[in-house]
Scaffold this motif. Structure first.
Motif, PDB file in Angstrom:
ATOM      1  N   PRO A 177      -6.946   4.390   2.854  1.00  0.00           N
ATOM      2  CA  PRO A 177      -6.988   3.905   1.472  1.00  0.00           C
ATOM      3  C   PRO A 177      -6.619   4.968   0.427  1.00  0.00           C
ATOM      4  CG  PRO A 177      -8.956   3.212   2.644  1.00  0.00           C
ATOM      5  CD  PRO A 177      -8.207   4.123   3.553  1.00  0.00           C
ATOM      6  N   ILE A 178      -6.949   6.218   0.687  1.00  0.00           N
ATOM      7  CA  ILE A 178      -6.608   7.276  -0.267  1.00  0.00           C
ATOM      8  C   ILE A 178      -5.094   7.463  -0.327  1.00  0.00           C
ATOM      9  CG2 ILE A 178      -6.795   9.760  -0.699  1.00  0.00           C
ATOM     10  CD1 ILE A 178      -9.639   9.608   0.431  1.00  0.00           C
ATOM     11  N   ASP A 179      -4.429   7.383   0.837  1.00  0.00           N
ATOM     12  CA  ASP A 179      -2.973   7.489   0.862  1.00  0.00           C
ATOM     13  C   ASP A 179      -2.323   6.300   0.153  1.00  0.00           C
ATOM     14  OD1 ASP A 179      -3.179   9.842   2.291  1.00  0.00           O
ATOM     15  OD2 ASP A 179      -3.018   8.844   4.240  1.00  0.00           O
ATOM     16  N   LYS A 180      -2.916   5.109   0.318  1.00  0.00           N
ATOM     17  CA  LYS A 180      -2.389   3.919  -0.352  1.00  0.00           C
ATOM     18  C   LYS A 180      -2.544   4.047  -1.868  1.00  0.00           C
ATOM     19  CE  LYS A 180      -0.865  -0.307  -0.750  1.00  0.00           C
ATOM     20  NZ  LYS A 180       0.539  -0.603  -0.675  1.00  0.00           N
ATOM     21  N   ALA A 181      -3.677   4.591  -2.311  1.00  0.00           N
ATOM     22  CA  ALA A 181      -3.897   4.779  -3.744  1.00  0.00           C
ATOM     23  C   ALA A 181      -2.888   5.769  -4.315  1.00  0.00           C
ATOM     24  CB  ALA A 181      -5.327   5.262  -3.994  1.00  0.00           C
ATOM     25  N   ALA A 182      -2.591   6.841  -3.573  1.00  0.00           N
ATOM     26  CA  ALA A 182      -1.605   7.821  -4.038  1.00  0.00           C
ATOM     27  C   ALA A 182      -0.216   7.182  -4.112  1.00  0.00           C
ATOM     28  CB  ALA A 182      -1.596   9.029  -3.107  1.00  0.00           C
ATOM     29  N   LEU A 183       0.109   6.342  -3.118  1.00  0.00           N
ATOM     30  CA  LEU A 183       1.395   5.645  -3.126  1.00  0.00           C
ATOM     31  C   LEU A 183       1.488   4.697  -4.317  1.00  0.00           C
ATOM     32  CD1 LEU A 183       4.086   4.766  -1.866  1.00  0.00           C
ATOM     33  CD2 LEU A 183       2.798   3.155  -0.465  1.00  0.00           C
ATOM     34  N   ASN A 184       0.437   3.917  -4.563  1.00  0.00           N
ATOM     35  CA  ASN A 184       0.443   2.982  -5.691  1.00  0.00           C
ATOM     36  C   ASN A 184       0.606   3.720  -7.029  1.00  0.00           C
ATOM     37  OD1 ASN A 184       0.155   0.797  -4.016  1.00  0.00           O
ATOM     38  ND2 ASN A 184      -2.054   0.659  -4.266  1.00  0.00           N
ATOM     39  N   LYS A 185      -0.062   4.861  -7.159  1.00  0.00           N
ATOM     40  CA  LYS A 185       0.053   5.640  -8.392  1.00  0.00           C
ATOM     41  C   LYS A 185       1.478   6.167  -8.564  1.00  0.00           C
ATOM     42  CE  LYS A 185      -2.099   9.382 -10.920  1.00  0.00           C
ATOM     43  NZ  LYS A 185      -3.104  10.436 -10.913  1.00  0.00           N
ATOM     44  N   ALA A 186       2.075   6.625  -7.472  1.00  0.00           N
ATOM     45  CA  ALA A 186       3.456   7.123  -7.544  1.00  0.00           C
ATOM     46  C   ALA A 186       4.420   5.996  -7.897  1.00  0.00           C
ATOM     47  CB  ALA A 186       3.847   7.756  -6.211  1.00  0.00           C
ATOM     48  N   ILE A 187       4.194   4.803  -7.354  1.00  0.00           N
ATOM     49  CA  ILE A 187       5.048   3.652  -7.658  1.00  0.00           C
ATOM     50  C   ILE A 187       4.954   3.296  -9.139  1.00  0.00           C
ATOM     51  CG2 ILE A 187       5.314   1.162  -7.280  1.00  0.00           C
ATOM     52  CD1 ILE A 187       4.565   1.669  -4.333  1.00  0.00           C
ATOM     53  N   GLN A 188       3.740   3.259  -9.672  1.00  0.00           N
ATOM     54  CA  GLN A 188       3.556   2.928 -11.082  1.00  0.00           C
ATOM     55  C   GLN A 188       4.211   3.966 -11.997  1.00  0.00           C
ATOM     56  OE1 GLN A 188       2.372   0.147 -12.429  1.00  0.00           O
ATOM     57  NE2 GLN A 188       2.159  -0.650 -10.353  1.00  0.00           N
TER      58      GLN A 188
END
Length: 172
Positions: free
Chosen positions: A97-108
């Protein structure tokens, strides 16, 4: 800001390759009456055939226009795209989940950067427009698409299923 366009490489084929013309070109140019007695004859014939096929592919395959892709992005945005892809690979491997959160932040962040860059490009383009004969009336050509009202497409009701909204092509 200076944009350096990479040199486009010629592809052997793409979705616009004219396969019928390619087949005809090879049929006309190929020599089937070649003696294949020695290894050198076979190598020579193979080299000739390979060159023939490459030449036919290059002639019958048009170079695709890259104008629909925004390749003129600033270097900092291209770096952010590389970073986002790296984070996606990490998340695909770990599913944490932490990696997914970092990915979502980078996408935004990337979406905001690209939108800002597109807005600045559009603003520069609009400022350079004019309604004179010298510029071929570029202002009017640009605004032509904005003159027409947008047509609204109303949602469909599925009468067979107690008037529910149709979401798919299947019934009930």
């Amino acid at each position: 800001m200076v944009v350096i366009e990479p040199e486009r490489t010629q592809m052997l084929y793409n979705h616009r390759t004219d396969w019928d013309s390619l087949r005809e070109y090879v049929d006309e140019a190929i020599n089937l009456k070649v003696k294949l007695k020695t290894a050198e004859d076979i190598d020579q014939a193979l080299k000739h055939f390979t060159n023939l096929v490459q030449e036919a592919c290059w002639r019958m395959t048009p170079v695709l226009d890259s104008s629909r892709y925004n390749t003129n992005l600033p270097l900092y945005i291209k770096d952010k795209i590389i970073e986002k892809r790296r984070l996606r690979r990490i998340w695909h491997l770990s599913r944490h989940p932490i990696d997914k959160a970092a990915l979502n932040k980078a996408i935004q962040n990337l979406r905001k950067l690209i939108q800002t860059a597109n807005d600045l490009t559009l603003q520069d383009q609009l400022q350079s427009l004019s309604a004179t004969k010298v510029t071929d009336y570029s202002l009017w050509k640009c605004m032509k698409s904005y003159d027409r009202p947008q047509e609204q497409k109303p949602p469909l009701k599925n009468e067979k299923c107690s008037s529910k909204w149709a979401r798919t092509t299947t019934f009930c």
